[in-house]
Design a protein around this motif. Structure first.
Motif, short mmCIF file in Angstrom:
data_model
loop_
_atom_site.label_atom_id
_atom_site.label_comp_id
_atom_site.label_asym_id
_atom_site.label_seq_id
_atom_site.Cartn_x
_atom_site.Cartn_y
_atom_site.Cartn_z
N VAL A 6 0.86 -1.19 0.00
CA VAL A 6 0.00 0.00 0.00
C VAL A 6 0.89 1.24 0.00
CG1 VAL A 6 -1.81 1.27 1.19
CG2 VAL A 6 -1.80 -1.24 1.25
N GLU A 7 0.87 1.97 -1.10
CA GLU A 7 1.75 3.12 -1.26
C GLU A 7 1.42 4.21 -0.22
OE1 GLU A 7 3.29 6.19 -4.75
OE2 GLU A 7 1.33 5.22 -4.94
N TRP A 8 2.43 4.59 0.55
CA TRP A 8 2.32 5.65 1.55
C TRP A 8 1.12 5.47 2.47
CZ3 TRP A 8 6.26 8.06 3.13
CH2 TRP A 8 7.32 8.36 2.27
N PHE A 9 0.97 4.26 2.98
CA PHE A 9 -0.10 3.96 3.94
C PHE A 9 0.05 4.84 5.18
CE2 PHE A 9 -2.61 -0.12 5.28
CZ PHE A 9 -3.78 0.63 5.35
N ASP A 10 1.30 5.05 5.60
CA ASP A 10 1.57 5.80 6.82
C ASP A 10 0.99 7.21 6.79
OD1 ASP A 10 2.99 6.15 9.43
OD2 ASP A 10 4.11 7.64 8.27
N ALA A 11 0.95 7.81 5.59
CA ALA A 11 0.50 9.20 5.46
C ALA A 11 -1.00 9.36 5.63
CB ALA A 11 0.94 9.75 4.10
N LEU A 12 -1.72 8.25 5.84
CA LEU A 12 -3.18 8.31 5.95
C LEU A 12 -3.66 8.30 7.40
CD1 LEU A 12 -4.11 5.79 3.10
CD2 LEU A 12 -3.98 8.29 2.98
N PHE A 13 -2.73 8.41 8.37
CA PHE A 13 -3.09 8.34 9.79
C PHE A 13 -2.44 9.47 10.57
CE2 PHE A 13 -3.09 4.14 7.93
CZ PHE A 13 -4.29 3.60 8.36
N ASP A 14 -3.13 9.89 11.64
CA ASP A 14 -2.52 10.88 12.52
C ASP A 14 -1.64 10.17 13.55
OD1 ASP A 14 -4.18 9.87 14.54
OD2 ASP A 14 -5.57 11.56 14.50
N ALA A 15 -1.08 10.94 14.50
CA ALA A 15 -0.15 10.37 15.46
C ALA A 15 -0.81 9.36 16.40
CB ALA A 15 0.51 11.49 16.27
N GLN A 16 -2.12 9.40 16.53
CA GLN A 16 -2.85 8.44 17.36
C GLN A 16 -3.37 7.25 16.55
OE1 GLN A 16 -3.49 11.99 17.77
NE2 GLN A 16 -1.85 11.70 19.29
N GLY A 17 -2.95 7.18 15.28
CA GLY A 17 -3.35 6.06 14.43
C GLY A 17 -4.76 6.17 13.88
N ARG A 18 -5.35 7.35 13.94
CA ARG A 18 -6.71 7.52 13.42
C ARG A 18 -6.67 7.85 11.94
NH1 ARG A 18 -8.21 11.68 18.22
NH2 ARG A 18 -6.40 12.63 17.17
N PRO A 19 -7.52 7.22 11.13
CA PRO A 19 -7.56 7.53 9.69
C PRO A 19 -7.88 9.00 9.45
CG PRO A 19 -8.77 5.51 10.16
CD PRO A 19 -8.46 6.14 11.49
N LEU A 20 -7.14 9.62 8.53
CA LEU A 20 -7.31 11.03 8.22
C LEU A 20 -8.34 11.17 7.11
CD1 LEU A 20 -3.55 12.05 8.38
CD2 LEU A 20 -5.36 12.88 9.92
#
Length: 360
Positions: free
Chosen positions: A8-22
């Motif tokens: 999954v390309e740049w999966f990390d960029a879809l979450f905030d610091a608490q792991g919530r989906p943006l």
């Protein structure tokens, strides 16, 4: 049972610091795709796969302020998928972890690394076999009769797996092998130098992985090796310098007629390695900006040991090459928005009569 691998390309960029989906209208790290659209596309793909286990390549980051497990658990809740448990292994510094999402009612999964820990300065004993994947392995990768320190930027995820209903146990290794692309090259000479250096490192990582695979196969372990290998026969002009692709090393090509049990099987890899292959499947689609075109490549595989191969059915969820994916417009659009890779699945028929009675 369905097992999948998905980069999954740049999966990390879809979450905030608490792991919530943006879930907002800001741009994702994917070109011309907003975060909310990529998240909904991923949810659509994961729900449609309905896999018992998904090896997530480029999973969200774990660092001082972020947590892979937290992000993937919240993504599973947002998506409504049953693969809601998460297992990770050795962490890395690339913002791209390797993690397993799985259905805890169907499977047990435990991080179970093998090998001897080796300090950077020590060469280790060759009789000990390959060290743990978070260590340093010393291999001669440039034929200068000296052993060079090799490490994984993304250590493979080694798992002990068990089917809850039957007790059937097997091993799984999730992999994201180093890219051979000459990132950072400023001219043709640098491109050649970096490409050859990266291929040496990629080949060394594949040799290290192959040594671990051979230990499992020699022990009779049912084995699945899956992920993004950034490799396949004929992908670049430097392959001839090294004789075999990294993929061929991992799968066990060239080990000899007497070692059939030491080979792994993946039908898509077999097609790509066939002489004069003209219609090899692909699992990824990248836009080449300066050429204004797309490049397709076969990079993602699910390889299995000989005992599992007859039980399996493989599928690449390609939005243009797979007829069902193409005809389902919502799924086709989701696959294109979600990532530059497409999922690969393996459906295993693990009915009791197909299993080795010694297992479990």
């Amino acid at each position: 049972m369905r097992i999948a691998t998905y980069n999954v390309e740049w999966f990390d960029a879809l979450f905030d610091a608490q792991g919530r989906p943006l879930l907002d209208d800001a741009w994702s790290r994917r070109h011309d795709v907003k975060r909310i659209d990529q998240l909904h596309a991923l949810a659509k793909v994961f729900r449609t796969l309905d896999a018992d286990a998904i090896m997530v390549i480029e999973a969200p980051d774990t660092s001082r302020k972020r947590d892979t497990v937290q992000a993937l658990e919240q993504f599973a809740d947002f998506s409504g998928i049953r693969a809601r448990a998460v297992t990770t292994g050795f962490l890395n510094d690339t913002q791209q972890e390797i993690a397993l999402l799985y259905d805890p009612l169907i499977l047990r999964a435990k991080h179970d690394p093998r090998g001897i820990p080796v300090e950077d300065a020590g060469l280790g004993d060759v009789n000990d076999g390959p060290p743990m994947f978070n260590s340093v392995y010393h291999l001669d990768i440039d034929t200068d009769m000296s052993r060079d320190p090799i490490s994984f930027s993304k250590p493979p995820l080694e798992l002990a797996m068990q089917v809850r209903a039957t007790g059937f146990a097997f091993r799984m290794i999730g992999v994201h092998v180093k890219s051979k692309a000459p990132h950072g090259a400023r001219n043709r000479d640098e491109e050649i130098r970096i490409s050859i250096e990266n291929r040496r490192k990629q080949r060394a990582q594949c040799i290290w992985l192959r040594e671990r695979i051979e230990r499992h196969l020699s022990a009779g372990d049912p084995l699945i090796v899956l992920g993004d290998f950034n490799d396949g026969p004929g992908l670049d002009e430097f392959e001839a310098l090294f004789g075999r692709s990294g993929l061929e090393i991992v799968i066990g090509e060239g080990v000899g007629r007497r070692a059939e049990d030491q080979r792994l099987f993946d039908p898509h890899a077999r097609m790509a390695m066939a002489p004069r292959a003209s219609a090899a499947p692909t699992t990824s689609r990248f836009f080449i900006r300066h050429e204004n075109r797309y490049l397709s490549a076969l990079l993602d595989y699910i390889m299995v040991s000989k005992d599992l191969a007859p039980m399996g059915r493989w599928r690449i969820w390609h939005p243009f090459d797979d007829r069902a994916c193409y005809e389902d417009v919502a799924l086709r659009d989701a696959l294109l928005a979600a990532s530059d890779h497409f999922p690969v699945t393996l459906d295993l028929d693990l009915r009791t009569e197909n299993l080795d009675t010694k297992n479990g």
